[in-house]
Write a protein that holds these residues in place. Sequence first.
Motif: not given
Length: 686
Positions: A146-173
Amino acid sequence: MGEITLKVDGREVKGREGDSILDICKANGIHVPTLCHIEGLSAYGACRLCLVEDVKTKKLIPACAISAANGMEILTNSERLRRYRRMIVELLLSERNHFCFFCEKSGDCELQSLAYEFGIDHVRFTSSFNPFPIDSTHDYIVIDNNRCILCGRCLRVCSEIVGNDTIDFVRRGWETTINDPKIIALKESNCISCGACVEVCPTGAIFDRLSAYMGRKEECDAYKTVCIECPMACDLTVYTKDNNIIRICGGSLTGRYGGQLCKRGRFDLLFDGNRERITRPLIQSVEGGVREISFSEAIEKIVSEIKGIKEKFGEDSVAGVISSRCTNEAALIFRELMSRVIGTRNIFVLEPELSLLTYDAIIKFHEGVHKRMWEARSEEILKADKLILVGFDSSEPHPIISSMVRRAVNQKGAKVVYIGSLKKKMPFNVDLQLNLKRGTEEAFFKGVSKIIYSRLLVDRERRSHKEIDLESRLVKKKVEWVTGVEKEKLERFLNYIKEGERGIVITGKDLDPNPSLLNSILVFSALLGRFSDGRLPLISLRSGGNSRGVLDILYPVGVRPLDRDLRDVGIRAAYVMLSDERFLEPAVSARMMNLDFLAVQASFNSNLTLLADVVLPSLTWAEKEGTITDIDGNLRRLNRVIQPPSGLRKDEEIMFELIKGLKTELRYEDLHKKVIELYSTYKEVS
Ligand code: SF4
Ligand code: SF4
Ligand code: SF4
Ligand code: FES
């Protein structure tokens, strides 16, 4: 890359080809608001807050995602831009639940700050009250979409720095969310609880349970220090309020290990307050139980017991035991106390035998060239094209090393060879697993080293191909018979070694503590080649936060692991520098239970302090100051982040009191000089 010149807000500024417009503005002190952008992660261009105006084309372009070009003319703060930015923030505020007074991040929120910066006193759009999923399944982290602005920082850090890819966007629009607990809850995911996503989230959409509502950043004091939970010595920013630690953050995303922390560094350290603290010297009373005594009484008692036992049974009847969490300064004074003042040769370190044997093997390996060739820097993992893991603990893989391996695999296509049996699936892709028969690792490394060495001889035209082929075939056969490795797997392994340029061997704590096995691994790693700084392509993982520093200091006077009952080897008394050691196996304490006298310097009560005749209080990692030596051999500074309970003294000061009591000529100033000298040797090493 060449220099470029552009005009920003009428001012001529310079940058380099390839720099984004935002990079150049920042470097020249020109403020451009951002939200999805964060230094250290890839450009994303999602929020459009950083729009700037291209004067020539009149187009609005995202400064974070567009490279600057020579001759560009840019406006960063026109009326048109201010209108756009205000509208973007209003839309974000209206889209989900941004009622700040209920939000954990209020006061520290980047969206809230932007609303303030643009003077937003009301929102012109109707607020949406659609509920979005909240994932509160995880022990430390809550995701509130409910507080998410879909900036994608969390999924980028989880992928690019942690290399874990735990987080991703689900659904569209408008329905898009960060994960969905109905699909997979964070607790059930591959999340390693590193908390990197918490740290980069600009809003209250991801927060950490332990620190929530404990204090906003501006209400806290922030201190830089390093984590001493393991030898990685990750950078910490510790937030304190009223002398309590309330939040621990990592370093810069562009700094060491991408600013990462693991669960131990970010969350577990917050639990120190729950441990039973020792704040006064204690002595076992004759009536049973313990009673408090003064520092001078405690020192007097320890001095008289050590003197008495030493006079009666000799110097070696007194032992010194030190934790590898102690600072270099404490370790140095401990060394002087034990080897020069008491004169004992019985010095033990609370480190596994493997750790000491590896240290010893590396030093001996290079004795011939009279120069200490240290192991590779951990960051070399990121550049490696093949990673050979031996004895790497698969039940509890090291989090930061694993994340580097994952990044090498995901981002550079590195191949991973795992030698040993896998207890659990590794947190990265393993290309080849070699399950050798127990105890045959040494034969394996000797055999493959022989084959690699023969190839080198052919390359140098010292032996014929035919001769070498015959010999190699025979060695391969022997390796297969002895180790049980399949022919096809051995061939693949040898091909991996032949191809590519940068291989690294990583040894873990499941390796057999066997000197000749360690030597065979060293020979093998040396055959893989040296790095440009002369270091071996080998990284050995140890456990204690300052194991490298403590071993550097104590190795010259002889140090051993505490692997036997001290009384069985003629020891009558021991002085233990336990500090704030947290993993003390009962078996280790049991090895000291038959002594005539036991003194323990410790921060917390443990099974060992219960056995002690005298207990002296010690400072914790958060109260200490000094240096430790990290896995790469660099000196790192440990800073005090909270004040110790009143009356507590530094570990070094307590030992110096003992030195004085034992009546020697050693002066504190001389010891301090030694610490300074020690630093200069470290400079050479690191
Ligand atoms: S805690 Fe770490 S691993 Fe888990 S989702 Fe966040 S960044 Fe990814
Ligand atoms: S959870 Fe936070 S970091 Fe992730 S997309 Fe939403 S606002 Fe951005
Ligand atoms: S990896 Fe080691 S040094 Fe880094 S946060 Fe974890 S325990 Fe601390
Ligand atoms: S900061 Fe540039 S688009 Fe978000």
